[in-house]
Design a protein around this motif. Structure first.
Motif, PDB file in Angstrom:
ATOM      1  N   LYS A 110      17.422  39.462 -43.827  1.00 44.49           N
ATOM      2  CA  LYS A 110      17.505  40.908 -43.304  1.00 44.49           C
ATOM      3  C   LYS A 110      17.197  41.209 -41.970  1.00 44.49           C
ATOM      4  N   MET A 111      17.853  42.078 -41.494  1.00 43.35           N
ATOM      5  CA  MET A 111      17.615  42.271 -40.006  1.00 43.35           C
ATOM      6  C   MET A 111      16.260  42.990 -39.576  1.00 43.35           C
ATOM      7  N   VAL A 112      15.721  42.534 -38.609  1.00 42.95           N
ATOM      8  CA  VAL A 112      14.235  43.124 -38.317  1.00 42.95           C
ATOM      9  C   VAL A 112      14.554  44.480 -37.506  1.00 42.95           C
ATOM     10  N   ASP A 113      13.885  45.395 -37.892  1.00 46.57           N
ATOM     11  CA  ASP A 113      13.944  46.736 -37.021  1.00 46.57           C
ATOM     12  C   ASP A 113      13.805  46.330 -35.472  1.00 46.57           C
ATOM     13  N   LYS A 114      14.665  46.791 -34.558  1.00 43.26           N
ATOM     14  CA  LYS A 114      14.465  46.598 -33.330  1.00 43.26           C
ATOM     15  C   LYS A 114      13.121  47.006 -32.591  1.00 43.26           C
ATOM     16  N   SER A 115      12.593  48.234 -33.383  1.00 44.79           N
ATOM     17  CA  SER A 115      11.235  48.637 -32.744  1.00 44.79           C
ATOM     18  C   SER A 115      10.061  47.595 -32.859  1.00 44.79           C
ATOM     19  N   HIS A 116      10.296  46.468 -33.685  1.00 41.29           N
ATOM     20  CA  HIS A 116       9.158  45.445 -33.877  1.00 41.29           C
ATOM     21  C   HIS A 116       9.260  44.113 -33.004  1.00 41.29           C
ATOM     22  N   PHE A 117      10.353  44.381 -32.005  1.00 41.01           N
ATOM     23  CA  PHE A 117      10.215  43.262 -31.162  1.00 41.01           C
ATOM     24  C   PHE A 117      11.173  43.474 -29.802  1.00 41.01           C
ATOM     25  N   THR A 118      10.963  42.792 -28.827  1.00 40.30           N
ATOM     26  CA  THR A 118      11.608  42.901 -27.533  1.00 40.30           C
ATOM     27  C   THR A 118      12.510  41.771 -27.295  1.00 40.30           C
ATOM     28  N   VAL A 119      13.468  42.021 -26.545  1.00 36.64           N
ATOM     29  CA  VAL A 119      14.288  40.717 -25.925  1.00 36.64           C
ATOM     30  C   VAL A 119      14.462  41.037 -24.498  1.00 36.64           C
ATOM     31  N   MET A 120      14.230  39.643 -23.766  1.00 37.23           N
ATOM     32  CA  MET A 120      14.220  39.876 -22.419  1.00 37.23           C
ATOM     33  C   MET A 120      14.826  38.678 -21.805  1.00 37.23           C
ATOM     34  N   LYS A 121      15.467  38.620 -20.486  1.00 33.00           N
ATOM     35  CA  LYS A 121      15.843  37.378 -19.908  1.00 33.00           C
ATOM     36  C   LYS A 121      14.929  36.647 -19.097  1.00 33.00           C
ATOM     37  N   SER A 122      14.544  35.438 -18.912  1.00 33.01           N
ATOM     38  CA  SER A 122      13.831  34.816 -18.127  1.00 33.01           C
ATOM     39  C   SER A 122      14.460  33.530 -17.433  1.00 33.01           C
ATOM     40  N   GLY A 123      15.306  33.827 -16.524  1.00 28.19           N
ATOM     41  CA  GLY A 123      16.053  32.406 -15.801  1.00 28.19           C
ATOM     42  C   GLY A 123      17.018  32.169 -16.712  1.00 28.19           C
ATOM     43  N   LEU A 124      17.296  31.037 -17.226  1.00 28.52           N
ATOM     44  CA  LEU A 124      18.308  30.881 -18.201  1.00 28.52           C
ATOM     45  C   LEU A 124      17.926  31.012 -19.602  1.00 28.52           C
ATOM     46  N   ASN A 125      16.478  31.416 -19.862  1.00 21.69           N
ATOM     47  CA  ASN A 125      16.220  31.660 -21.354  1.00 21.69           C
ATOM     48  C   ASN A 125      16.217  32.922 -21.798  1.00 21.69           C
ATOM     49  N   THR A 126      16.209  33.058 -23.053  1.00 19.41           N
ATOM     50  CA  THR A 126      16.150  34.248 -23.592  1.00 19.41           C
ATOM     51  C   THR A 126      14.775  34.476 -24.460  1.00 19.41           C
ATOM     52  N   ILE A 127      13.898  35.292 -24.041  1.00 15.15           N
ATOM     53  CA  ILE A 127      12.725  35.667 -24.802  1.00 15.15           C
ATOM     54  C   ILE A 127      12.601  36.624 -25.903  1.00 15.15           C
ATOM     55  N   ILE A 128      11.941  36.300 -26.863  1.00 15.03           N
ATOM     56  CA  ILE A 128      12.076  37.176 -27.961  1.00 15.03           C
ATOM     57  C   ILE A 128      10.342  37.276 -28.215  1.00 15.03           C
ATOM     58  N   THR A 129       9.941  38.683 -28.160  1.00 16.48           N
ATOM     59  CA  THR A 129       8.459  38.890 -28.580  1.00 16.48           C
ATOM     60  C   THR A 129       8.434  40.060 -29.488  1.00 16.48           C
ATOM     61  N   LEU A 130       7.686  39.330 -30.577  1.00 16.28           N
ATOM     62  CA  LEU A 130       6.992  40.314 -31.562  1.00 16.28           C
ATOM     63  C   LEU A 130       5.886  40.886 -31.016  1.00 16.28           C
ATOM     64  N   LYS A 131       5.890  42.386 -31.812  1.00 19.35           N
ATOM     65  CA  LYS A 131       5.051  43.284 -31.159  1.00 19.35           C
ATOM     66  C   LYS A 131       3.559  43.168 -31.995  1.00 19.35           C
ATOM     67  N   GLU A 132       2.573  43.557 -31.216  1.00 19.82           N
ATOM     68  CA  GLU A 132       1.267  43.327 -32.194  1.00 19.82           C
ATOM     69  C   GLU A 132       1.170  44.203 -33.381  1.00 19.82           C
ATOM     70  N   GLU A 133       1.642  45.462 -33.169  1.00 23.48           N
ATOM     71  CA  GLU A 133       1.795  46.205 -34.237  1.00 23.48           C
ATOM     72  C   GLU A 133       2.447  45.836 -35.582  1.00 23.48           C
ATOM     73  N   TYR A 134       3.638  45.049 -35.340  1.00 24.52           N
ATOM     74  CA  TYR A 134       4.368  44.553 -36.502  1.00 24.52           C
ATOM     75  C   TYR A 134       3.661  43.418 -37.095  1.00 24.52           C
ATOM     76  N   LEU A 135       3.108  42.419 -36.149  1.00 31.06           N
ATOM     77  CA  LEU A 135       2.610  41.389 -36.659  1.00 31.06           C
ATOM     78  C   LEU A 135       1.091  41.694 -37.456  1.00 31.06           C
ATOM     79  N   LYS A 136       0.330  42.796 -37.215  1.00 35.56           N
ATOM     80  CA  LYS A 136      -0.515  43.240 -37.839  1.00 35.56           C
ATOM     81  C   LYS A 136      -0.288  43.565 -39.577  1.00 35.56           C
TER      82      LYS A 136
END
Length: 332
Positions: free
Chosen positions: A76-102
Motif C-alpha cells: 500500500k502507498m505510504v502517505d506523502k506526509s510521512h516522508f520526504t524525498v530529495m536529491k543528493s548528487g546522483l542519489n535519491t534520499i528518502i527520509t521517514l519522519k519522526e512522527e510517523y516512526l513513533k
C-alpha cells in the motif's frame, strides 16, 4: 528462429546476472537478492536511506530522482506526509519522519521505493529496547586445535532475528574482540560467526563463553576447546657453579630459552631427601644467593627449569649435583 532463441537466452542471462526480475510492467525491474536499509531508528529523530550509488543499483542507471513515484509498505502507498524525498548528487534520499516512526513498534519493516524503471526493496529496523538472552546460547562446533570454529544463528530461534546491519560486535570476558579475530556473514535466514584459527590458538582448553551483541538482542555463545598440546620439555640445566664472595654463596647456571622459570633444591644428603629447601627463580635470572644454611653442615644442590603451558607445569631434568661445603666464613 535461431535468432529469436538466442535473443531470449541473452535476455534471461542478463536478468540473472543483475539479480533482478521483471515486474508486471516491462519497464520496471525489482531486486530480489538484497535490500537497502534505512538508518536504525532508536526512538528519536528521522530515518533516511540513500538510493542510487550503491550495490543494488550501481551501473544500472535505473534510479532517477525525477522518476520517483511512490513509497509502499505491505503493498500500500505510504502517505506523502510521512516522508520526504530529495536529491543528493546522483542519489535519491528518502527520509521517514519522526512522527510517523513513533506510530510503529519495535521490529523490522519492509518498504518498496517505486521508480519509473525500478522497484527498490528497503528495510527499516526500529530498536528502542534490547533483549538480553542470559539463559540460552548457541554452540560453536568443538575445536580440536586446527581450522576455524563456526556457529550458526538461526532466525526464529528464541523468537529473534539476527541482521548484519544490527550487529555491534563480539565480546569475550568483558572485552570486545578485534574484527580481525572473526568473520560474520549471512545467507538466507542464517547468520554465521566464524572464529579464526590464529585467534583460537590463543585460548586454553576448556569451555569459553562469548556474547554476540546486536542492537536488538544480546546472544550468548559457547565454545569448547580440546586441542592436543605437544610440549617440548626444558632440557637439563648445565654449568651450575658456586661463587664465594663477600661472605655469601652465589649459585649460577646457564640460562635457557623458552622457559617459565627455574627451581633450586638443596638438602643435607646426596639424594636431597633430608632438610630440603626449594627456591623459585624467574626466567630472566640465572643466579641466586643461597641463604639459610647452617654452619658445620655440608649441603647438596640441584637446579631444573620448567614451563607453564595452558596452566600446567612441565618440569625439565635436574642438573648434576653440586656440593656446598661448609665455608664457615661465608655463611651468615
Amino acid at each position: 528462429m535461431k535468432k529469436l532463441i538466442m535473443i531470449f537466452l541473452l535476455g534471461a542471462i542478463s536478468l540473472f546476472t543483475l539479480n533482478v526480475k521483471a515486474d508486471t510492467i516491462p519497464s520496471k525491474v525489482t531486486f530480489i537478492d538484497g535490500y537497502l536499509t534505512f538508518e536504525v531508528w532508536q526512538g528519536k529523530g528521522n530515518s533516511s536511506v540513500s538510493i542510487g550509488d550503491d550495490y543494488l543499483t550501481k551501473n544500472l542507471d535505473i534510479v532517477e530522482f525525477d522518476e520517483f513515484e511512490e513509497l509502499q509498505y505491505e503493498g500500500k502507498m505510504v502517505d506523502k506526509s510521512h516522508f520526504t524525498v530529495m536529491k543528493s548528487g546522483l542519489n535519491t534520499i528518502i527520509t521517514l519522519k519522526e512522527e510517523y516512526l513513533k506510530t510503529l513498534k519495535d521490529g523490522d519493516y519492509s518498504f518498496e521505493a517505486v521508480f519509473a524503471k525500478a522497484i527498490i526493496p528497503l528495510k527499516l529496523h526500529i530498536v528502542t529496547h534490547k533483549v538480553n538472552l542470559t539463559d540460552a546460547y548457541f554452540t560453536f562446533g568443538a575445536w580440536a586445535g586446527s581450522g576455524t570454529a563456526i556457529v550458526n544463528l538461526t532466525e526464529g530461534m528464541f523468537s529473534y532475528k539476527y541482521y548484519l546491519e544490527l550487529f555491534e560486535g563480539l565480546w569475550y570476558k568483558g572485552e570486545k574482540l578485534k574484527d580481525s579475530c572473526y568473520i560474520i556473514r549471512k545467507f538466507q535466514n542464517v547468520t554465521t560467526i566464524i572464529l579464526k584459527e590464529e585467534y583460537l590458538i590463543t585460548l586454553s582448553n576448556g569451555e569459553h563463553y562469548f556474547t554476540a551483541e546486536f542492537m536488538n538482542v544480546s546472544v550468548k555463545l559457547k565454545l569448547k576447546i580440546n586441542k592436543i598440546i605437544k610440549v617440548k620439555k626444558p632440557v637439563r640445566v648445565k654449568n651450575v657453579k658456586k661463587i664465594l664472595k663477600k661472605k655469601k654463596i652465589k649459585v649460577t647456571w646457564k640460562k635457557q630459552k623458552n622457559v617459565t622459570g627455574y627451581e633450586i633444591k638443596f638438602g643435607t644428603n646426596k639424594k636431597l631427601t633430608k632438610n630440603i629447601k626449594k627456591i623459585k627463580i624467574r626466567k630472566n635470572k640465572n643466579s641466586v644467593i643461597v641463604r639459610g644454611l647452617k654452619k658445620n653442615k655440608k649441603y647438596y644442590l640441584k637446579v631444573r627449569a620448567y614451563k607453564v603451558i595452558e596452566g600446567k607445569k612441565y618440569w625439565g631434568v635436574w642438573s648434576t649435583r653440586t656440593t656446598l661445603k661448609n665455608y664457615k666464613n661465608y655463611l651468615q
